[in-house]
Structure formats: C-alpha cells, structure tokens
Write a protein that holds these residues in place. Structure first.
Motif, PDB file in Angstrom:
ATOM      1  N   VAL A  15      -4.709  -1.695  -9.862  1.00  0.00           N
ATOM      2  CA  VAL A  15      -4.828  -0.277  -9.496  1.00  0.00           C
ATOM      3  C   VAL A  15      -3.441   0.254  -9.141  1.00  0.00           C
ATOM      4  N   HIS A  16      -3.108   1.404  -9.707  1.00  0.00           N
ATOM      5  CA  HIS A  16      -1.814   2.044  -9.445  1.00  0.00           C
ATOM      6  C   HIS A  16      -2.086   3.255  -8.571  1.00  0.00           C
ATOM      7  N   LEU A  17      -1.650   3.179  -7.319  1.00  0.00           N
ATOM      8  CA  LEU A  17      -2.108   4.149  -6.328  1.00  0.00           C
ATOM      9  C   LEU A  17      -1.087   5.271  -6.127  1.00  0.00           C
ATOM     10  N   ALA A  18      -1.623   6.460  -5.856  1.00  0.00           N
ATOM     11  CA  ALA A  18      -0.762   7.646  -5.761  1.00  0.00           C
ATOM     12  C   ALA A  18      -0.635   8.140  -4.326  1.00  0.00           C
ATOM     13  N   ALA A  19      -0.935   7.294  -3.343  1.00  0.00           N
ATOM     14  CA  ALA A  19      -0.793   7.732  -1.950  1.00  0.00           C
ATOM     15  C   ALA A  19       0.640   8.195  -1.730  1.00  0.00           C
ATOM     16  N   GLY A  20       0.787   9.376  -1.167  1.00  0.00           N
ATOM     17  CA  GLY A  20       2.112   9.964  -0.964  1.00  0.00           C
ATOM     18  C   GLY A  20       2.429  11.046  -1.984  1.00  0.00           C
ATOM     19  N   GLN A  21       1.786  10.971  -3.154  1.00  0.00           N
ATOM     20  CA  GLN A  21       2.116  11.888  -4.260  1.00  0.00           C
ATOM     21  C   GLN A  21       1.046  12.959  -4.470  1.00  0.00           C
ATOM     22  N   GLU A  22       0.079  13.070  -3.537  1.00  0.00           N
ATOM     23  CA  GLU A  22      -1.117  13.897  -3.772  1.00  0.00           C
ATOM     24  C   GLU A  22      -0.837  15.377  -3.984  1.00  0.00           C
ATOM     25  N   ALA A  23       0.226  15.875  -3.353  1.00  0.00           N
ATOM     26  CA  ALA A  23       0.425  17.336  -3.368  1.00  0.00           C
ATOM     27  C   ALA A  23       0.683  17.879  -4.765  1.00  0.00           C
ATOM     28  N   ILE A  24       1.241  17.054  -5.640  1.00  0.00           N
ATOM     29  CA  ILE A  24       1.587  17.557  -6.984  1.00  0.00           C
ATOM     30  C   ILE A  24       0.311  17.902  -7.769  1.00  0.00           C
ATOM     31  N   PRO A  25      -0.597  16.939  -7.986  1.00  0.00           N
ATOM     32  CA  PRO A  25      -1.794  17.330  -8.743  1.00  0.00           C
ATOM     33  C   PRO A  25      -2.682  18.324  -8.009  1.00  0.00           C
ATOM     34  N   VAL A  26      -2.720  18.250  -6.679  1.00  0.00           N
ATOM     35  CA  VAL A  26      -3.559  19.218  -5.947  1.00  0.00           C
ATOM     36  C   VAL A  26      -2.993  20.632  -6.134  1.00  0.00           C
ATOM     37  N   GLY A  27      -1.692  20.748  -6.058  1.00  0.00           N
ATOM     38  CA  GLY A  27      -1.065  22.065  -6.220  1.00  0.00           C
ATOM     39  C   GLY A  27      -1.186  22.605  -7.631  1.00  0.00           C
ATOM     40  N   THR A  84       8.936  13.124  -5.308  1.00  0.00           N
ATOM     41  CA  THR A  84       7.948  12.553  -4.402  1.00  0.00           C
ATOM     42  C   THR A  84       8.250  11.069  -4.219  1.00  0.00           C
ATOM     43  N   TYR A  85       7.323  10.363  -3.616  1.00  0.00           N
ATOM     44  CA  TYR A  85       7.548   8.934  -3.359  1.00  0.00           C
ATOM     45  C   TYR A  85       6.181   8.285  -3.193  1.00  0.00           C
ATOM     46  N   ARG A  86       6.066   7.074  -3.710  1.00  0.00           N
ATOM     47  CA  ARG A  86       4.756   6.421  -3.522  1.00  0.00           C
ATOM     48  C   ARG A  86       4.804   5.454  -2.348  1.00  0.00           C
ATOM     49  N   TRP A  87       3.721   5.475  -1.609  1.00  0.00           N
ATOM     50  CA  TRP A  87       3.668   4.639  -0.399  1.00  0.00           C
ATOM     51  C   TRP A  87       3.412   3.175  -0.726  1.00  0.00           C
ATOM     52  N   PHE A  88       2.633   2.957  -1.767  1.00  0.00           N
ATOM     53  CA  PHE A  88       2.388   1.568  -2.180  1.00  0.00           C
ATOM     54  C   PHE A  88       3.412   1.190  -3.257  1.00  0.00           C
TER      55      PHE A  88
END
Lengths: 331, 348
Positions: free
Chosen positions: B60-72, B259-263
């Motif tokens: 699994v490739h996780l996007a924690a930290g990067q959420e604002a881009i697709p949400v916006g 942005t930056y990924r937390w994982f």
C-alpha cells in the motif's frame, strides 16, 4: 462487369466505412496527413473527414498510443496508426501494461476499445530497424486480440470488426500485400470474437497453416507445386486472428491430412509457428501424424540490408515448394 | 512573477507552517474540508495499521500528508470529468467521493471491491465519480489522461481531464511526449504534479537539476502554477481558476503542488533511514506543515469551530472508518474460477 479492389484500397474503404458510420471513431498517428507515409490506405482521409478526426502527430509513439487508449476509455473508438512496427516498440508500455490489462485489472469495469494498426514494411534493403514483424510478441499477451488479414476483403472487414470490437486489437497489415486484387463485395459485418481461421484451399495430403503475407506465398507455392504434381492436393488454412486462436478447423484438417507445415514470417524461437505446432500436438494424438510437423519461420537473425542476404533471410515460394516435395514426393 | 523567496520556502520544511486566511470559504465548506481531509488521513492511518498487522496482503502506498491536493482539486470537479491516478491514489479516489467500503474491500482482495478484487490498492477505478483508473507503472496514465482530452475535444463538451503525477513520473519520457501532445492539440488536460520531493527512496535533488518540475511546462508552452500543496485554501483557490479556464479555453495547464508524505514510499514505515536526505528532523518539520493541523488552527483562530467540535468530528470519522473496515472484512473473496474472467470484454 466485375469490380476489383486492391488490398490497400480495401483498407481505405474500411476507414471510410468506419468514419461514415461511427462518429466516435477517430484516427491518430504519424504521417496521416501525408500519403507518402501510409500509401494509398489512408489517402485524403484528412480532407474528407477533417483534421480533427484524422490527427497527424509529433514523433511520440508512446504518448500517442497511450492517448488513443485513454480516449477509448472515455467513449471514443480510436484507431492508432504505426507506419512501421519497429517504431511501435516505443509504445510497448501503453499496449502491454495498459491496454492489454485494463479490463482485467479493474475487474471488467472498463474496456479499452482501441485498434492499434501496425504496418509491416520490409524488404528493399531497409535493414534491421525497418523490417520487423513482431506479431508473435503481441500474440503472447493475454488481453490483446491480434489480427493479420491475408485476403483483400479481410483487410477491410477485419479492420472494421477490430474497431467495433470492445477489446484492444493489434491489426497488422503488410505492404507486400497492398497490390493483391479481389472482386469487390459489400462490407461483411463480422463479430471479431467469432472470427476464426479460414480454409483458402481444400486438400487431402498435407495442411499448410499461415497468416498474412505467408498465406500469399503458401498459396503461390501450392500452385507451383501442383503444376508439376497434379495428383496431390494441399489444404491451406489462413489464421486471420492469431490471438486468441481457435483450433477447430486446424485440428479437423490435420486429422484428415495427417501432415502439416506452419509457415510464418516471424522468427522461429518462441514464434507463432512454434506455438501452433505445440498446441496441435497437445490437442491431438501425435501418433496419427505420418511425419513430424514442420516449422518454416525466419532464421533467428535480424533483418540484413544487402540484397543477397535479404534473399537468404525472407521466406520464398521456393522454400515451401521444396518442403512439399520433400514431404510428399520423397517420403 | 512568483518571487524566489516564495519558491524557496515551498521546499523548505521549516517555512509555511502558518495558518490560513479562510475569508474565501464559507463556514459550511470549511467544515466539509476539515471532514474530507481528516477522513482521508484516518483512512490511510487505518490502512497502515492493518498492513502492519498483516490483514492486508499486498503493498500500500499511502498519501498521509498529501491530502490537501486531491481534496482541493476535486472541490471543482464533477462526475463528467476524467481523473487518472497512479500508485498512490487512495486519496485521489476518496477525495472524489468514492465508496470507502469499495476501497477497503479492494485492498482486502474481495469480489465487491472497486476492481472486484482484481486490482488491489494499486489498481483502482470508480467511473461513477469520474475516476478512470490508477496504475502503478510510474507515468503510465499521463498519456491516457491526454487521450481523455482528445475524447473531450471530439465530443466538444466542457469536461476536463486530470493527470495526477509525482515528481518521479516527470522523469519518464512519456511525460514530455504527453505535455507536447496536449499543448499542440489544445487539449483540456490539467497535469497535477504532486511534488513530494522523493521518488521511492531518492531525493529530487539527486535526480533532477532543479526541484521545480514545472519547468517542463514552460518548455511546452503550457501555463503553470506552483503552489503550497499543504495549504488547502491555496489549492482550492488556484485550481478554481485553472479548472474554469481549462473548461472554457481548452488548453492544458500544469499545477505543481509541493507536499511531503508521512510514510515511506510503501507500507506503514516512516523510512527515515532508507532514503537519501529523508531524516527525522525534516519529517517532523513537514508534520508542522500538515494541511489538517493548519486548517484546524485556522478554524479555531478565526472562531469558526472550536477544538472540542473538531475533535468530536475526528472521533466520529474514526468510528465510521473502523465500522466500514469491519464490514469490508465480511465481504466475499473472488471464486477460483474468476481467474480467467475479464481478460476480454464480457457482457454484463
């Protein structure tokens, strides 16, 4: 009076039929605004249908093929044209990783209805990177349908059925067939899923299985052989679709003739002829065969340039005639 | 012109930790954005946990930290648009409103998953929300998104096509071919580079002569905008105008969002020790640039919502995620004889 059309005119008719009857069809590829690139098979399509539906492109096989696949997922029925199969190797990722797998990896929730037309253009001392015929490579891939028309009317009708088929299709036509002529007939509407191989000549003594240009030289070779040996009859089967292959007609024929040759214009190792021979001997009792199956394919070397080497490299009618003599006269 | 100072700050984790000006967003939308961002964050945390404890079988490739881009970006999209993702696409598909149960079931290899268990985390589809597919061949869908642009152009509608790419994806040749093809044909395609500064383990500074991938847009005469991908308000405001203009003018755009990924690249570990230049200090600083933390502080600062309400919302969301996970665990696996299905089109 009978009307005749050539193989290349038949392809052009296929394009016109598709563009006239299906407004979601568009064509994209290199050279489409220049008859110099693709011969008569696409002459003036841009003038007839406009440059928005007939799209000439930058030298970007990878992105252009991917774009056609992407458009097919969004309601269009695109045809990508690669004027040479060698150049299409840049597009292997979109073809093999994307188009071939799209239906499967998404559980059938989307299907790329895209036709990738690849022209085989070889001979004339063009050498290793302007001469390849890689149909076996594509036929190896689950999810692709691979179509190789030999007959003039197939060139048109199989093109139409490829574009209307809901799967990604590699449609391979061969410049060495462009001047073949046949009687013109109405378009025969075919469902590509149901298209199987066809008997070109009826015979009892040996079966030849081939596709595309190899069917042409096989037919010629049979004629030459029969002129000198009228007592033998040879069955010729044209594959038409080389992935997936339906073996019914092939097996029926071999059970009758008990000998077979597969003629293929690609390389021998891991090639189409090897595949057919292995499938046949798996599917029937090899004890019924009166002699070993014969694989007549290209020698395992790149295409040379010098004419004297080209003549050694490409298959000829004479190669097939020699095999027929060996099998039928000397045995 | 964007100032060099602004650009330098975008890739400096010690900068841009400020709160947001929320004047342009209604109170209701503020709450909605907080919910969406938190929802995606907590889903990724849940997946990380279940991968760690072995419940999830595949990567699994996780996007924690990067959420604002697709949400916006998704804030301005509708189901007639075409969106293509890549290997790290849970956030892309959830931001469009796809089904969490469908996503969980897919990651668990169940026949009721988004891709009926044939895809797993890396192959997701939900055409009902415009998500046309994500695949893990880096840059594999960029040209497909350009193709969606051709389809839109053929049909002459006002849809747009979105290609999500990472900073690694721009290193593939097909990225350049795709930008050129979209530019010369005036296609309504928006290339969204989520520049998290790393491809797998490797820092962009060791891969490219500049950390700014939008230079490739310039080379193809494509308009571009560079933004703070961890600032949800900046993403919304920038993408609003860009998406509107693309619908109207049928010309491609490129958005580069830092942005930056937390994982780490894959699975639940932080991977602070396997990369080049990925260290505890910069990860901690990037966590201070967290889009959710900054939104939350902004909401409190401007007296729009208070801490306890925001915390309650988060608790509700976590409960919902846990419940959905339990439901997904009960979903059926594919049958053995499904192996040979869907290779070619099958009538439903």
């Amino acid at each position: 009076m009978t009307n005749y059309i050539t193989y290349s005119e038949a392809i052009l008719e296929g394009f016109k039929y598709l563009l006239d009857n299906h407004k979601d069809v568009f064509v994209i590829g290199q050279g489409l605004w220049s008859p110099w690139y693709v011969g008569n098979t696409m002459r003036d399509l841009d003038k007839l249908y406009g440059k928005k539906r007939i799209i000439d492109t930058p030298v970007s096989e990878n992105a252009v093929t991917g774009a056609a696949i992407g458009a097919s997922l969004c309601g269009s029925k695109p045809i990508v044209v690669h004027p040479r199969m060698d150049f299409m190797l840049y597009a292997m990722d979109p073809i093999i990783n994307q188009a071939a797998k799209w239906s499967y990896m998404f559980g059938g929730k989307a299907n790329p209805q895209v036709t990738i037309r690849s022209i085989v253009n070889r001979g004339g001392e063009q050498g290793a990177q302007h001469s390849q015929i890689l149909h076996s490579l594509f036929a190896h891939i689950p999810g692709l349908r691979v179509v190789m028309p030999y007959s003039v009317l197939d060139a048109r009708d199989l093109l139409i059925s490829s574009v209307l088929c809901k799967d990604p299709v590699i449609f391979i036509d061969d410049r060495w067939l462009y001047d073949e002529k046949d009687e013109s007939k109405e378009v025969e509407k075919l469902n590509l899923e149901e298209v199987t191989s066809r008997k070109v000549l009826e015979g009892n003594d040996i079966t030849i299985i081939s596709s595309g240009y190899s069917t042409k030289i096989s037919k010629n070779a049979i004629k030459i052989f029969n002129e000198a040996n009228k007592n033998y009859s040879i069955e010729l089967i044209d594959l038409r679709v080389i992935n997936p292959i339906n073996y019914d007609l092939i097996l029926k024929s071999i059970c009758k003739t008990k000998r077979f040759i597969v003629v293929d214009g690609g390389w021998k190792t891991c090639g189409l002829a090897s595949e057919i021979i292995s499938s046949v001997v798996e599917k029937l009792d090899p004890n019924i065969l009166l002699s070993k199956p014969i694989n007549l394919s290209l020698k395992n070397c790149p295409a040379p340039s010098a004419n004297v080497l080209e003549r050694e490299y490409y298959l000829s009618e004479q190669d097939i005639v020699s095999l027929l003599k060996r099998e039928l006269l000397d045995s | 012109m964007v100032s060099n100072r602004y650009l330098d700050d975008l890739i400096n984790p010690e900068k841009n930790q400020n709160t947001f000006n929320l004047n342009s967003i209604s109170k209701k939308d503020c709450e909605d954005l907080y919910r969406k961002l938190t929802f995606i964050r907590e889903v990724e945390f849940k997946i990380a946990e279940e991968r760690k404890n072995g419940e999830i079988g595949g990567p699994v490739h996780l996007a924690a930290g990067q959420e604002a881009i697709p949400v916006g970006i998704s804030y301005h999209l509708n189901k007639n648009d075409y969106i293509f993702g890549a290997h790290r696409s849970h956030a892309h598909i959830l931001a469009l409103g796809s089904s969490l149960k469908g996503l969980f079931a897919e990651i668990l290899g169940r026949s009721t998953g988004l891709s009926k268990g044939y895809g797993g985390s890396m192959h997701l589809i939900d055409k009902s929300v415009g998500f046309m597919g994500s695949v893990p061949i880096v840059a594999g869908t960029i040209s497909l998104a350009v193709g969606a642009g051709f389809a839109i152009s053929q049909k002459n509608t006002n849809s747009v096509s979105i290609a999500y790419i990472g900073d690694g994806g721009v290193e593939e040749g097909v990225f350049h071919e795709s930008l050129n093809l979209a530019s010369i044909n005036n296609l309504p395609v928006i290339f969204v580079v989520e520049n998290n500064l790393f491809s797998s383990h490797m820092d962009i500074k060791k891969r490219q002569p500049s950390s700014f991938t939008s230079r490739f847009a310039k080379a193809n005469l494509i308009n571009h905008k560079i933004i703070d991908g961890n600032n949800i308000i900046e993403v919304i405001n920038a993408s609003k105008d860009i998406i509107k203009e693309t619908r109207e003018n049928k010309k491609p755009w490129l958005i580069e969002a830092f942005t930056y990924r937390w994982f780490g690249h894959v699975d639940w570990r932080e991977d602070i020790d396997v990369g080049t230049n990925r260290c505890r200090k910069s990860l901690n600083n990037w966590k201070l640039r967290c889009p959710i933390k900054r939104l939350k502080e902004s909401l409190i600062e401007e007296n729009i919502m208070d801490q306890s309400i925001l915390d309650n919302i988060r608790t509700e969301i976590i409960d919902e995620i846990n419940n959905t996970w339990e439901i997904a665990l009960q979903e059926p696996f594919p049958e053995k004889n499904d192996l040979l299905k869907n290779i070619y089109f099958e009538k439903k």
